[in-house]
Scaffold this active site. Structure first.
Site, PDB file in Angstrom:
ATOM      1  CB  CYS A 112      24.824 -14.238   9.880  1.00 57.29           C
ATOM      2  SG  CYS A 112      23.694 -14.507   8.587  1.00 57.29           S
ATOM      3  CG  HIS A 251      24.962 -10.278  10.816  1.00 54.40           C
ATOM      4  ND1 HIS A 251      25.498 -10.267   9.604  1.00 54.40           N
ATOM      5  CD2 HIS A 251      23.929 -10.729  10.561  1.00 54.40           C
ATOM      6  CE1 HIS A 251      24.641 -10.776   8.713  1.00 54.40           C
ATOM      7  NE2 HIS A 251      23.508 -11.181   9.359  1.00 54.40           N
ATOM      8  CG  ASN A 281      21.998 -10.820   6.101  1.00 54.40           C
ATOM      9  OD1 ASN A 281      23.320 -11.313   6.055  1.00 54.40           O
ATOM     10  ND2 ASN A 281      21.252 -11.285   7.195  1.00 54.40           N
TER      11      ASN A 281
HETATM   12  O1  UT7 Z   1      21.026 -12.718   9.715  1.00 59.30           O
HETATM   13  C1  UT7 Z   1      19.549 -12.757   9.898  1.00 59.30           C
HETATM   14  C2  UT7 Z   1      18.801 -12.660   8.705  1.00 59.30           C
HETATM   15  N1  UT7 Z   1      17.520 -12.297   8.882  1.00 59.30           N
HETATM   16  C3  UT7 Z   1      17.010 -11.301   9.070  1.00 59.30           C
HETATM   17  O2  UT7 Z   1      17.679 -10.552   9.367  1.00 59.30           O
HETATM   18  C4  UT7 Z   1      15.542 -11.196   9.121  1.00 59.30           C
HETATM   19  C5  UT7 Z   1      14.767 -10.759  10.187  1.00 59.30           C
HETATM   20  N2  UT7 Z   1      13.300 -10.448   9.862  1.00 59.30           N
HETATM   21  C6  UT7 Z   1      12.921  -9.194   9.222  1.00 59.30           C
HETATM   22  O3  UT7 Z   1      13.922  -8.160   9.091  1.00 59.30           O
HETATM   23  C7  UT7 Z   1      11.603  -8.875   8.915  1.00 59.30           C
HETATM   24  O4  UT7 Z   1      10.956  -9.773   9.561  1.00 59.30           O
HETATM   25  C8  UT7 Z   1      11.294  -9.011   7.459  1.00 59.30           C
HETATM   26  C9  UT7 Z   1      12.057  -7.567   6.786  1.00 59.30           C
HETATM   27  C10 UT7 Z   1      11.738 -10.096   6.736  1.00 59.30           C
HETATM   28  C11 UT7 Z   1       9.645  -8.768   6.981  1.00 59.30           C
HETATM   29  O5  UT7 Z   1       9.234  -7.783   7.677  1.00 59.30           O
HETATM   30  P1  UT7 Z   1       7.966  -7.880   8.825  1.00 59.30           P
HETATM   31  O6  UT7 Z   1       7.501  -6.464   9.263  1.00 59.30           O
HETATM   32  O7  UT7 Z   1       8.419  -8.909   9.784  1.00 59.30           O
HETATM   33  O8  UT7 Z   1       6.975  -8.246   7.654  1.00 59.30           O
HETATM   34  P2  UT7 Z   1       5.923  -9.718   8.044  1.00 59.30           P
HETATM   35  O9  UT7 Z   1       6.718 -10.751   7.483  1.00 59.30           O
HETATM   36  O10 UT7 Z   1       5.123  -9.714   9.001  1.00 59.30           O
HETATM   37  O11 UT7 Z   1       4.793  -9.357   6.562  1.00 59.30           O
HETATM   38  C12 UT7 Z   1       3.993  -8.084   6.837  1.00 59.30           C
HETATM   39  C13 UT7 Z   1       3.320  -8.034   5.478  1.00 59.30           C
HETATM   40  C14 UT7 Z   1       2.878  -9.548   4.950  1.00 59.30           C
HETATM   41  O12 UT7 Z   1       1.658  -9.240   4.104  1.00 59.30           O
HETATM   42  P3  UT7 Z   1       0.344  -9.465   4.935  1.00 59.30           P
HETATM   43  O13 UT7 Z   1       0.085 -11.023   5.051  1.00 59.30           O
HETATM   44  O14 UT7 Z   1       0.240  -8.788   6.042  1.00 59.30           O
HETATM   45  O15 UT7 Z   1      -0.699  -9.306   3.603  1.00 59.30           O
HETATM   46  C15 UT7 Z   1       3.989 -10.074   4.014  1.00 59.30           C
HETATM   47  O16 UT7 Z   1       3.610 -10.771   2.958  1.00 59.30           O
HETATM   48  O17 UT7 Z   1       4.372  -7.650   4.484  1.00 59.30           O
HETATM   49  C16 UT7 Z   1       4.422  -8.625   3.417  1.00 59.30           C
HETATM   50  N3  UT7 Z   1       5.708  -8.845   2.602  1.00 59.30           N
HETATM   51  C17 UT7 Z   1       6.022  -7.859   1.626  1.00 59.30           C
HETATM   52  N4  UT7 Z   1       5.392  -7.010   1.051  1.00 59.30           N
HETATM   53  C18 UT7 Z   1       6.249  -6.306   0.174  1.00 59.30           C
HETATM   54  C19 UT7 Z   1       6.740  -9.710   2.988  1.00 59.30           C
HETATM   55  N5  UT7 Z   1       7.793  -9.290   2.128  1.00 59.30           N
HETATM   56  C20 UT7 Z   1       7.405  -8.393   1.363  1.00 59.30           C
HETATM   57  C21 UT7 Z   1       7.919  -7.719   0.614  1.00 59.30           C
HETATM   58  N6  UT7 Z   1       7.468  -6.632  -0.441  1.00 59.30           N
HETATM   59  N7  UT7 Z   1       9.475  -7.899   0.029  1.00 59.30           N
END
Ligand code: UT7
Length: 324
Positions: A112, A251, A281
């Site tokens: 990125c 970004h 992104n």
């Molecule tokens: O250039 C850099 C590129 N990367 C980024 O910008 C990513 C940065 N990270 C993030 O923006 C966030 O970490 C995410 C949006 C990817 C995820 O959000 P989060 O609040 O950190 O969620 P999490 O990974 O802690 O997951 C929470 C829950 C999980 O379920 P359980 O285990 O609590 O039952 C995940 O399985 O949300 C679940 N989950 C989803 N649910 C619905 C993960 N992805 C999804 C989804 N839809 N797409």
């Protein structure tokens, strides 16, 4: 000063894939995606929209704004992690498509952060020879590199390209400075393998295939702090305060990262250009697409100080200041 942006351009694929469309193939919801990321409906490439096609169209827009033709270009640098081939480079395909016969061309990989690294590189070429005209592009078709069954990653990324033409101009305008960092120790937080090796000795264990793998939470944590530190360091180096910055073009990773950054740096929200809802992104393409939109929407005037900041796989991150 001296290295100025003579023109910008961008190109987005025609097809939008909304969060509602994703609900049909994944256990997810529009509400979850919007509340966690701010993303609504990124563009996804279709037929005839390879990375180099998007890059070439973006370049044509930039050439047009600069009032230049492709045969005036000396160097083409494309920042990408999703070219349709490993070799030749995406930049060589762009050179061919544009008919930029005089230019030499190559790609860089800084995920990125690639476009800002290319901007910095372009500045160095122009300082060495102010007659040079350089096309820098950030272009991605990451939809071809997604695991569409992984709801943690595939909901975040979109395709597109943005371009800028660099040249030299006397006066106050121009590239000011950058503050860049990388930490290869943290590679495992965001990565993408190539296909498995044809040399059995070089096969990588647990190769999941050619798609983006990410530890979202960890990336989130690092991204906010790293961009904040890079920006603060650059402002100190250049002895300016955030108040004298007219526009911030970050970004476009996701809205929660951006909101955290805005809060920590105490930047008035109206000074920050945000289009993540529309495109998601787009990795190396995100900053040049935003720059082109900001320019065409009249958000940038001569004399404006513009701050860019970025974070991506590598890990790579940093901040750049220019005066328009
Ligand atoms: O250039 C850099 C590129 N990367 C980024 O910008 C990513 C940065 N990270 C993030 O923006 C966030 O970490 C995410 C949006 C990817 C995820 O959000 P989060 O609040 O950190 O969620 P999490 O990974 O802690 O997951 C929470 C829950 C999980 O379920 P359980 O285990 O609590 O039952 C995940 O399985 O949300 C679940 N989950 C989803 N649910 C619905 C993960 N992805 C999804 C989804 N839809 N797409």
């Amino acid at each position: 000063m001296g290295t100025v942006i003579l023109g910008t351009g961008s190109c987005l694929p025609v097809k939008r894939v909304s969060n509602h469309d994703l609900e049909g193939i994944l256990d997810t919801s529009d509400e979850w995606i919007q509340s966690r990321t701010g993303i609504k409906a990124p563009r996804i490439s279709g037929k005839g929209e390879q990375t180099y096609n998007l890059a070439t169209e973006a370049a044509r827009g930039a050439l047009d704004m600069a009032g230049m033709t492709a045969d005036q270009l000396d160097i083409i640098v494309v920042a990408t992690i999703s070219s349709h081939m490993l070799m030749p480079s995406c930049a060589c395909f762009v050179q061919k498509e544009l008919g930029a016969t005089k230019a030499f061309a190559y790609d860089i990989n800084a995920a990125c952060s690639g476009f800002l690294y290319a901007l910095d590189l372009g500045d160095k070429y122009i300082r060495a020879d102010p007659t040079k005209k350089i096309l820098i592009i950030g272009a991605e078709a990451l939809s071809a590199r997604m695991n569409w069954a992984d709801r943690n990653t595939c909901i975040l990324f979109g395709d597109g390209a943005g371009a800028a033409i660099l040249g030299h101009q006397q006066g106050e305008s121009g590239y000011i400075n950058s503050n860049f960092f990388s930490d290869g120790n943290l590679w495992h937080l965001l990565y993408m393998h190539t296909a498995t090796s044809n040399n059995a000795e070089l096969c990588v264990e647990d190769n999941p295939g050619v798609h983006v793998v990410m530890e979202g939470r960890e990336i989130f944590k690092y991204a906010v702090k790293a961009m904040e530190d890079a920006v603060r360091g650059l402002l100190i180096k250049e002895k300016i305060t955030i108040d004298s910055v007219n526009l911030v073009i970050p970004h476009q990773a996701n809205i929660r990262i951006l909101n955290n950054l805005i809060e920590r740096l105490e930047i008035p929200k109206e000074k920050v250009f945000i289009n993540v809802a529309e495109y998601g992104n787009t990795s190396a393409a995100s900053i040049p697409i935003a720059l082109d939109e900001a320019k065409r929407e009249g958000r940038i005037s001569t004399g404006d100080t513009i701050l860019f900041c970025t974070f991506g796989g590598g890990l790579t991150w940093g901040a750049t200041l220019i005066k328009w």
